[in-house]
Design a protein around this motif. Structure first.
Motif, mmCIF file in Angstrom:
data_model
loop_
_atom_site.group_PDB
_atom_site.id
_atom_site.type_symbol
_atom_site.label_atom_id
_atom_site.label_comp_id
_atom_site.label_asym_id
_atom_site.label_seq_id
_atom_site.Cartn_x
_atom_site.Cartn_y
_atom_site.Cartn_z
ATOM 1 N N ARG A 8 -2.333 10.031 6.440
ATOM 2 C CA ARG A 8 -2.643 8.595 6.515
ATOM 3 C C ARG A 8 -3.602 8.183 5.408
ATOM 4 O O ARG A 8 -4.311 7.185 5.513
ATOM 5 N N GLU A 9 -3.616 8.955 4.325
ATOM 6 C CA GLU A 9 -4.516 8.668 3.209
ATOM 7 C C GLU A 9 -3.957 7.544 2.346
ATOM 8 O O GLU A 9 -2.769 7.511 2.025
ATOM 9 N N ASN A 10 -4.834 6.639 1.956
ATOM 10 C CA ASN A 10 -4.483 5.524 1.080
ATOM 11 C C ASN A 10 -4.522 6.028 -0.361
ATOM 12 O O ASN A 10 -5.596 6.231 -0.924
ATOM 13 N N VAL A 11 -3.343 6.263 -0.959
ATOM 14 C CA VAL A 11 -3.304 6.946 -2.252
ATOM 15 C C VAL A 11 -2.907 6.056 -3.427
ATOM 16 O O VAL A 11 -3.002 6.468 -4.584
ATOM 17 N N GLY A 12 -2.457 4.844 -3.171
ATOM 18 C CA GLY A 12 -2.047 4.000 -4.287
ATOM 19 C C GLY A 12 -1.549 2.644 -3.830
ATOM 20 O O GLY A 12 -1.554 2.324 -2.637
ATOM 21 N N THR A 13 -1.129 1.849 -4.799
ATOM 22 C CA THR A 13 -0.572 0.523 -4.526
ATOM 23 C C THR A 13 0.623 0.300 -5.438
ATOM 24 O O THR A 13 0.575 0.631 -6.631
ATOM 25 N N LEU A 14 1.680 -0.235 -4.873
ATOM 26 C CA LEU A 14 2.840 -0.613 -5.682
ATOM 27 C C LEU A 14 2.823 -2.126 -5.847
ATOM 28 O O LEU A 14 2.981 -2.869 -4.876
ATOM 29 N N PRO A 73 0.841 -1.196 0.000
ATOM 30 C CA PRO A 73 0.000 0.000 0.000
ATOM 31 C C PRO A 73 0.879 1.250 0.000
ATOM 32 O O PRO A 73 1.974 1.252 0.572
ATOM 33 N N VAL A 74 0.388 2.293 -0.639
ATOM 34 C CA VAL A 74 1.089 3.576 -0.650
ATOM 35 C C VAL A 74 0.244 4.555 0.164
ATOM 36 O O VAL A 74 -0.904 4.843 -0.189
ATOM 37 N N ASP A 110 -3.568 2.161 -8.808
ATOM 38 C CA ASP A 110 -4.679 2.648 -7.987
ATOM 39 C C ASP A 110 -4.634 2.034 -6.586
ATOM 40 O O ASP A 110 -4.096 0.937 -6.388
ATOM 41 N N PRO A 111 -5.224 2.728 -5.602
ATOM 42 C CA PRO A 111 -5.208 2.199 -4.234
ATOM 43 C C PRO A 111 -6.051 0.939 -4.076
ATOM 44 O O PRO A 111 -7.007 0.714 -4.819
ATOM 45 N N LEU A 112 -5.677 0.123 -3.097
ATOM 46 C CA LEU A 112 -6.468 -1.050 -2.744
ATOM 47 C C LEU A 112 -7.774 -0.593 -2.095
ATOM 48 O O LEU A 112 -7.817 0.461 -1.459
#
Length: 201
Positions: free
Chosen positions: A118-124, A111-112, A151-153
């Protein structure tokens, strides 16, 4: 050679032992009478199995465990099975460093999360890393996670039922993040669901 119904099940799948019944029943928070009613057996039989005074037929034991399994599936939530704390990277993390974390931990995605909000902004994903190194070659070492992330999970509340999460994962979602009080507190992958199933066997 004729095989009995019980022999077939012993051969085909691992069977929980009678000794595991009481701990699982207590975990579910059920009385002997409640388990008996769900399984269609008598309360006295449950008591005798738990005390070791009777060796039940395999088919009876399976019926009892399936009743408990059904109950737990209805009651368990995302927070009960999630992996925590969450290992994550930030948008500014160097891609090389993020790749090292993935390799050392054996993760296929990270997770990014923005550290300030603490915002969930993306996924690597590992595919993102691979594509970056193929596309950018030597320049890839100068990239950050924000340059290549996907895109984020999806996020689910802590109290989401496990069956709902399992349904999401079965539809191609690689992992689900769990939030509580606007904060990401855990992650659930197919491996977590598999571990839950193995505990039931």
């Amino acid at each position: 050679m004729h095989m009995s119904y019980d022999y077939y099940f012993v051969s085909a799948m691992p069977i929980p032992s009678p000794e595991e019944l009481r701990p699982l029943r207590l975990k579910a928070g059920l009385t002997q009478s409640e388990v008996a009613k769900r399984a269609g057996v008598s309360q006295s039989l449950i008591a005798r199995i738990e005390s070791g005074k009777v060796n039940p037929r395999v088919s009876t034991l399976l019926r009892i465990y399936r009743a408990l399994e059904s109950y737990l599936e209805d009651e368990l939530t995302a927070c009960d099975i999630m992996s925590s704390p969450v290992v994550y990277v930030t948008p500014d993390t160097e891609l090389v460093e993020a790749t090292r974390i993935m390799w050392e931990r054996g993760f296929s995605q990270l997770p990014v999360i923005k550290p300030e909000t603490r915002e969930n902004v993306g996924t690597l994903f590992d595919d993102d890393v691979l594509s970056a190194f193929i596309r950018e070659n030597a320049r890839a070492s100068r990239l950050t996670v924000s340059d290549v992330m996907s895109d984020p999970l999806p996020l689910v509340p802590c109290g989401t039922k496990v069956r709902v999460v399992a349904r999401m994962l079965s539809r191609g979602v690689p992992a689900v993040l769990v939030e509580q009080g606007m904060k990401v507190v855990g992650i659930i992958t197919k491996s977590d669901i598999a571990k839950l199933l193995l505990k039931r066997l």
